[in-house]
Design an enzyme around this catalytic site. Structure first.
Site, mmCIF file in Angstrom:
data_model
loop_
_atom_site.group_PDB
_atom_site.id
_atom_site.type_symbol
_atom_site.label_atom_id
_atom_site.label_comp_id
_atom_site.label_asym_id
_atom_site.label_seq_id
_atom_site.Cartn_x
_atom_site.Cartn_y
_atom_site.Cartn_z
ATOM 1 N N LYS A 108 16.348 -26.653 -32.360
ATOM 2 C CA LYS A 108 15.654 -27.477 -31.338
ATOM 3 C C LYS A 108 16.348 -28.805 -31.143
ATOM 4 C CE LYS A 108 12.893 -30.585 -30.846
ATOM 5 N NZ LYS A 108 13.306 -30.947 -29.677
ATOM 6 N N GLU A 111 16.311 -36.041 -43.181
ATOM 7 C CA GLU A 111 17.140 -37.175 -43.308
ATOM 8 C C GLU A 111 16.539 -38.281 -42.025
ATOM 9 O OE1 GLU A 111 19.593 -38.222 -45.078
ATOM 10 O OE2 GLU A 111 19.895 -36.187 -46.193
ATOM 11 N N CYS A 120 22.172 -43.757 -38.056
ATOM 12 C CA CYS A 120 21.104 -44.025 -39.373
ATOM 13 C C CYS A 120 21.901 -45.107 -40.261
ATOM 14 C CB CYS A 120 20.512 -42.878 -39.793
ATOM 15 S SG CYS A 120 21.573 -41.595 -40.337
ATOM 16 N N GLU A 171 13.657 -50.209 -39.423
ATOM 17 C CA GLU A 171 14.723 -49.673 -38.765
ATOM 18 C C GLU A 171 14.737 -49.948 -37.306
ATOM 19 O OE1 GLU A 171 15.296 -45.362 -38.149
ATOM 20 O OE2 GLU A 171 17.389 -45.734 -39.046
#
Ligand SMILES: NC(=O)C1=CN([C@@H]2O[C@H](COP(=O)(O)OP(=O)(O)OC[C@H]3O[C@@H](n4cnc5c(N)ncnc54)[C@H](O)[C@@H]3O)[C@@H](O)[C@H]2O)C=CC1
Ligand SMILES: O=C(O)CCC(=O)C(=O)O
Length: 487
Positions: free
Chosen positions: A180, A255, A289, A390
């Protein structure tokens, strides 16, 4: 070579066929460089579509796992060859869907090809060890078996490499999959599926269902016939997937975010450090990331480094990723742009000083896209939101440290631990960084981003579920070990 991408409707790929969703609904994939431009439409699928895909994957799994590893590898190798032929078209599609430059998406597609070839070879490598038994007349060894059906949930920031680095090992180790992709880049994933289809994978081995994360992603996490889930994306969603998987005993791998520091020591080669910080922080518009988001600079060289960094940042050209003169494309979506702008606002509110950037870029054709200026904040302290959270955008927070020990302590003062780098020629400093930095990817005199497909990749603390992807490490997730005793 820039080709023309047709605006069309892409279907789900289930049981070796392209099928529309039962919902009869589609979603748009927009070009973030020009919000009027629709790249295409993808299926807004339902749980029923997902169930069909899982059923197909479940049906296909026994035959697939019984093939020799080398036979499974052969399919991956064919897919690599087909992707190689379509590299320009697929890279261009990725740029249109998520905005990063064509050079970057082409490099990413080349990486996808290399990943497929690497895992094609994995089909020929050893899967176990012989371990001496305490019974001298027995043979004891380990072997590995696939998990079964694996759900693959992927983000938009690496629309080619991430799906491939999850799907290729899953497949070669004998699993069947349901992927997906993020809706923002679902067309790019559909094109990868076309390569898999042309490579001749048996029906049901590879399936793709597009649709909302809350329906299809959550559906994968909850589905009792999915034995393993591999996810890359935000922390909030990752944690929810982990909890759902744990509750029903499925294996999972997450992750998630990063808040990656670069330490610039007093003896660093400043030009090298500036170059690495610019590429680490601003390539892909900071949407990695592994992107650099905190730069901790020795007090002795702070002013000089800052001047050099600002000067280089001024030279960055922002624009459509398909224009060859563009160095930095737009944010991938309007919501991503708004997130970045709200973090910048927060930085100002909390007392950080804007050195450069800080605004939406809206000159000329940029007004139609989701552009933001590369931004650098001075006078940052560890408690600020822009230093802790982040941002996933082209924003750097500069911090000053009086010693490498203090820099290391600042570098470790966040909830994440994905990647980190140091610029120094001092062996004592680099060794203490290697030993004491809490991060899964340690880089010395190199930018914080830079993942190699043959090496383990993953983070510490809240950056991952402590497992590792890529290279041989992928085997740990996508298989279970059996210990066999024969007498
Ligand atoms: N670590 C990384 O590489 C990435 C981090 N992010 C972070 O996440 C932030 C938001 O980006 P999003 O695209 O919204 O990330 P996200 O975590 O919502 O999306 C990642 C994937 O998970 C799916 N998903 C969404 N909700 C789900 C649910 N309830 N259950 C299962 N799957 C679900 C999405 O459809 C997509 O395929 C970014 O600003 C960034 O900070 C985003 C993408 C990649
Ligand atoms: O830096 C890279 O190549 C990989 C980064 C990554 O995994 C991500 O941003 O999700």
């Amino acid at each position: 070579m820039i080709t023309t991408v047709q605006t069309k409707t892409y279907l789900n790929y289930i049981n070796g066929e392209w099928v529309a969703s039962i919902s009869n609904e589609v979603e748009k994939s927009l070009n973030p460089a020009d919000k009027q431009a629709i790249v295409g439409y993808v299926q807004k699928s339902t749980k029923d579509d997902l169930n069909l895909a899982v059923e197909a994957a479940k049906k296909a799994k026994d035959k697939w796992r019984k093939l020799a590893g080398s036979e499974r590898g052969e399919y991956l190798y064919k897919a690599a060859q087909i992707l190689e032929k379509r590299i320009d078209e697929i890279a261009e599609c990725a740029t249109r869907e998520m905005g990063k430059t064509f050079a970057e998406t082409k490099g990413e597609t080349a990486r996808g090809i290399a990943i497929l070839k690497y895992y094609a070879g994995e089909g020929m490598r050893k899967v176990g060890d012989v371990i001496p038994s305490t019974d001298s007349s027995a043979l004891m060894f380990t072997t590995r078996v696939p998990l079964g059906v694996v759900g693959v949930i992927t983000p938009w920031n690496f629309p080619i490499a991430i799906p491939i680095w999850k799907m290729a090992p899953a497949l070669v180790y004998g699993n069947t999959i349901v992927v997906k992709p993020a809706t923002e880049t679902a067309i790019t994933c559909a094109k990868i599926m076309e390569c898999f289809e042309e490579a001749g994978f048996p029906a049901g081995v590879v399936n793709m269902v597009t649709g909302p994360g809350s329906v299809i992603g959550q559906g994968i996490a909850d589905h009792e016939d999915i034995n393993g889930i591999t996810f890359t994306g935000s922390n909030g969603v990752g944690k929810r997937i982990g909890q759902a998987a744990l509750a029903r005993g499925a294996k999972y791998q997450l992750e998630m975010g990063g808040k990656n520091p670069v330490i610039v020591a007093a003896d660093a080669d400043l030009n090298l450090a500036v170059e690495a910080v610019i590429t680490g922080a601003f390539r892909s518009t900071g949407q990695k990331c592994t992107a650099t988001s905190r730069v901790i600079v020795a007090a002795e060289v702070y002013e000089e480094f800052k001047q050099l960094l600002v000067k280089e940042t001024k030279g960055i050209s922002i624009g459509d990723g398909l224009d060859s003169g563009t160095w930095m494309g737009p944010c991938a979506s309007e919501s991503q742009l708004n997130t970045v702008l709200s973090y910048i606002e927060k930085g100002v509110e909390e007392g950080a000083a804007l050195l450069i950037g800080g605004k939406r870029a809206e000159e000329g054709p940029q007004a139609n896209g989701f552009y933001v200026e590369p931004t650098i904040f001075d006078n940052c302290t560890s408690d600020m939101t822009i230093v802790q959270e982040e941002i996933f955008g082209p924003v750097i927070a500069l911090l000053k440290a009086d010693s490498v020990e203090e820099a290391l302590q600042l570098a470790n003062s966040v909830e994440y631990g994905l990647s980190a780098s140091i610029f120094t020629a001092n062996i004592k400093h680099l060794l203490s960084f290697v030993n004491d930095m809490e991060a899964g990817l340690i880089r010395v005199n190199a930018e914080s981003a830079g993942v190699e497909l043959q090496a383990p990749f993953g983070g510490m603390k809240n950056s991952s579920s402590h497992s590792r992807e890529q290279g041989e490490a992928a085997k740990e997730f996508f298989t279970s070990i059996k210990t066999v005793f024969v007498k």
